[in-house]
Design a protein around this motif. Structure first.
Motif, PDB file in Angstrom:
ATOM      1  N   TYR A  79      -3.525   7.360 -14.393  1.00  0.00           N
ATOM      2  CA  TYR A  79      -4.104   6.909 -13.127  1.00  0.00           C
ATOM      3  C   TYR A  79      -3.504   5.576 -12.692  1.00  0.00           C
ATOM      4  CZ  TYR A  79      -7.726  10.282 -14.397  1.00  0.00           C
ATOM      5  OH  TYR A  79      -8.389  11.421 -14.770  1.00  0.00           O
ATOM      6  N   LEU A  80      -3.579   5.340 -11.404  1.00  0.00           N
ATOM      7  CA  LEU A  80      -3.270   4.024 -10.855  1.00  0.00           C
ATOM      8  C   LEU A  80      -4.328   3.713  -9.808  1.00  0.00           C
ATOM      9  CD1 LEU A  80      -1.259   1.634 -10.933  1.00  0.00           C
ATOM     10  CD2 LEU A  80      -0.174   2.647  -8.911  1.00  0.00           C
ATOM     11  N   GLN A  81      -5.224   2.798 -10.151  1.00  0.00           N
ATOM     12  CA  GLN A  81      -6.229   2.331  -9.203  1.00  0.00           C
ATOM     13  C   GLN A  81      -5.632   1.199  -8.392  1.00  0.00           C
ATOM     14  OE1 GLN A  81      -9.457   3.487  -8.570  1.00  0.00           O
ATOM     15  NE2 GLN A  81      -9.361   2.052  -6.854  1.00  0.00           N
ATOM     16  N   MET A  82      -5.609   1.376  -7.085  1.00  0.00           N
ATOM     17  CA  MET A  82      -4.994   0.382  -6.208  1.00  0.00           C
ATOM     18  C   MET A  82      -6.059  -0.175  -5.271  1.00  0.00           C
ATOM     19  SD  MET A  82      -1.406   2.309  -5.321  1.00  0.00           S
ATOM     20  CE  MET A  82      -2.207   3.552  -4.319  1.00  0.00           C
ATOM     21  N   ASN A  83      -6.322  -1.459  -5.392  1.00  0.00           N
ATOM     22  CA  ASN A  83      -7.305  -2.145  -4.557  1.00  0.00           C
ATOM     23  C   ASN A  83      -6.612  -3.200  -3.700  1.00  0.00           C
ATOM     24  OD1 ASN A  83      -9.367  -0.668  -5.854  1.00  0.00           O
ATOM     25  ND2 ASN A  83      -9.567  -2.241  -7.444  1.00  0.00           N
ATOM     26  N   SER A  84      -7.319  -3.654  -2.688  1.00  0.00           N
ATOM     27  CA  SER A  84      -6.803  -4.700  -1.796  1.00  0.00           C
ATOM     28  C   SER A  84      -5.394  -4.366  -1.331  1.00  0.00           C
ATOM     29  CB  SER A  84      -6.823  -6.058  -2.512  1.00  0.00           C
ATOM     30  OG  SER A  84      -8.120  -6.392  -2.932  1.00  0.00           O
ATOM     31  N   LEU A  85      -5.214  -3.158  -0.878  1.00  0.00           N
ATOM     32  CA  LEU A  85      -3.881  -2.701  -0.495  1.00  0.00           C
ATOM     33  C   LEU A  85      -3.349  -3.473   0.698  1.00  0.00           C
ATOM     34  CD1 LEU A  85      -4.423   1.088  -1.102  1.00  0.00           C
ATOM     35  CD2 LEU A  85      -2.559  -0.262  -2.075  1.00  0.00           C
ATOM     36  N   LYS A  86      -2.035  -3.670   0.687  1.00  0.00           N
ATOM     37  CA  LYS A  86      -1.338  -4.406   1.729  1.00  0.00           C
ATOM     38  C   LYS A  86      -0.292  -3.492   2.377  1.00  0.00           C
ATOM     39  CE  LYS A  86      -1.593  -8.629  -1.095  1.00  0.00           C
ATOM     40  NZ  LYS A  86      -0.803  -9.712  -1.723  1.00  0.00           N
ATOM     41  N   PRO A  87       0.107  -3.783   3.597  1.00  0.00           N
ATOM     42  CA  PRO A  87       1.152  -2.959   4.238  1.00  0.00           C
ATOM     43  C   PRO A  87       2.429  -2.877   3.396  1.00  0.00           C
ATOM     44  CG  PRO A  87       0.071  -4.314   5.874  1.00  0.00           C
ATOM     45  CD  PRO A  87      -0.468  -4.757   4.538  1.00  0.00           C
ATOM     46  N   GLU A  88       2.754  -3.940   2.669  1.00  0.00           N
ATOM     47  CA  GLU A  88       3.960  -3.928   1.840  1.00  0.00           C
ATOM     48  C   GLU A  88       3.841  -3.024   0.624  1.00  0.00           C
ATOM     49  OE1 GLU A  88       2.250  -6.607   2.949  1.00  0.00           O
ATOM     50  OE2 GLU A  88       2.262  -8.236   1.446  1.00  0.00           O
ATOM     51  N   ASP A  89       2.651  -2.475   0.376  1.00  0.00           N
ATOM     52  CA  ASP A  89       2.497  -1.490  -0.700  1.00  0.00           C
ATOM     53  C   ASP A  89       2.888  -0.090  -0.240  1.00  0.00           C
ATOM     54  OD1 ASP A  89      -0.526  -3.193  -1.601  1.00  0.00           O
ATOM     55  OD2 ASP A  89       1.409  -3.301  -2.640  1.00  0.00           O
ATOM     56  N   THR A  90       3.176   0.074   1.034  1.00  0.00           N
ATOM     57  CA  THR A  90       3.579   1.375   1.554  1.00  0.00           C
ATOM     58  C   THR A  90       4.860   1.839   0.889  1.00  0.00           C
ATOM     59  OG1 THR A  90       2.529   1.006   3.709  1.00  0.00           O
ATOM     60  CG2 THR A  90       4.342   2.608   3.616  1.00  0.00           C
ATOM     61  N   ALA A  91       4.812   3.040   0.286  1.00  0.00           N
ATOM     62  CA  ALA A  91       5.957   3.564  -0.449  1.00  0.00           C
ATOM     63  C   ALA A  91       5.614   4.950  -0.978  1.00  0.00           C
ATOM     64  CB  ALA A  91       6.319   2.652  -1.621  1.00  0.00           C
ATOM     65  N   MET A  92       6.632   5.614  -1.494  1.00  0.00           N
ATOM     66  CA  MET A  92       6.420   6.816  -2.297  1.00  0.00           C
ATOM     67  C   MET A  92       6.197   6.345  -3.724  1.00  0.00           C
ATOM     68  SD  MET A  92       6.311  10.146  -2.039  1.00  0.00           S
ATOM     69  CE  MET A  92       7.419  10.771  -0.761  1.00  0.00           C
ATOM     70  N   TYR A  93       5.121   6.816  -4.325  1.00  0.00           N
ATOM     71  CA  TYR A  93       4.772   6.411  -5.678  1.00  0.00           C
ATOM     72  C   TYR A  93       5.068   7.554  -6.647  1.00  0.00           C
ATOM     73  CZ  TYR A  93       2.563   2.112  -4.148  1.00  0.00           C
ATOM     74  OH  TYR A  93       2.343   0.865  -3.633  1.00  0.00           O
ATOM     75  N   TYR A  94       5.725   7.207  -7.720  1.00  0.00           N
ATOM     76  CA  TYR A  94       6.142   8.186  -8.716  1.00  0.00           C
ATOM     77  C   TYR A  94       5.524   7.879 -10.073  1.00  0.00           C
ATOM     78  CZ  TYR A  94       9.833   9.259  -5.332  1.00  0.00           C
ATOM     79  OH  TYR A  94      10.527   9.602  -4.208  1.00  0.00           O
ATOM     80  N   CYS A  95       5.133   8.937 -10.758  1.00  0.00           N
ATOM     81  CA  CYS A  95       4.714   8.855 -12.142  1.00  0.00           C
ATOM     82  C   CYS A  95       5.947   9.083 -13.011  1.00  0.00           C
ATOM     83  CB  CYS A  95       3.668   9.945 -12.386  1.00  0.00           C
ATOM     84  SG  CYS A  95       3.167  10.188 -14.091  1.00  0.00           S
ATOM     85  N   ALA A  96       6.036   8.362 -14.112  1.00  0.00           N
ATOM     86  CA  ALA A  96       7.201   8.483 -14.973  1.00  0.00           C
ATOM     87  C   ALA A  96       6.789   8.376 -16.428  1.00  0.00           C
ATOM     88  CB  ALA A  96       8.228   7.404 -14.644  1.00  0.00           C
ATOM     89  N   ALA A  97       7.616   8.929 -17.307  1.00  0.00           N
ATOM     90  CA  ALA A  97       7.309   8.914 -18.734  1.00  0.00           C
ATOM     91  C   ALA A  97       8.586   8.873 -19.558  1.00  0.00           C
ATOM     92  CB  ALA A  97       6.480  10.131 -19.099  1.00  0.00           C
TER      93      ALA A  97
END
Length: 125
Positions: A79-97
């Protein structure tokens, strides 16, 4: 066959929250490093957060105090809990291992992890 499937992305207003999920299968879940990285249009991939098999974590400076990475071993889900999001957080988010020793030391290296999902889009306006 390793498979990582992300979900939970969407569009939110600045200051809002989202929780991303990554379902892992075909993978020795408890023995490895898992992470989130992101890529915005026209920008380099950026490591966001990493967690190792002992639950130790590390974050990019840009998200410290706002994002939290965690995993549910029983569900094989990251999981990734994201709070207080900002416009600069806009992106495609990828899970990796990957299987690495000391992987929490360098969150910046996580875009290079050998396994990754297809991504989930996060848009903050």
């Amino acid at each position: 066959h390793v498979q990582l499937v992300e979900s939970g992305g969407g569009s939110v207003q600045a200051g809002g929250s989202l929780r991303l999920s990554c379902a892992a299968s075909g993978y020795t879940y408890n023995r490895n490093c898992m992470a989130w990285f992101r890529q915005a249009p026209g920008k380099e991939r950026e490591g966001v957060a990493v967690i190792d098999s002992r639950g130790r974590t590390n974050y990019a400076d840009s998200v410290k105090g706002r994002f939290t990475i965690s995993k549910d071993k029983a569900k094989n889900t990251l999981y990734l809990q994201m709070n207080s999001l900002k416009p600069e957080d806009t992106a495609m988010y990828y899970c990796a291992a990957d299987q690495l020793i000391g992987c929490v030391v360098a969150v910046s290296a996580t875009p290079g992890f050998i396994y990754r999902g297809q991504g989930t889009q996060v848009t903050v306006s």
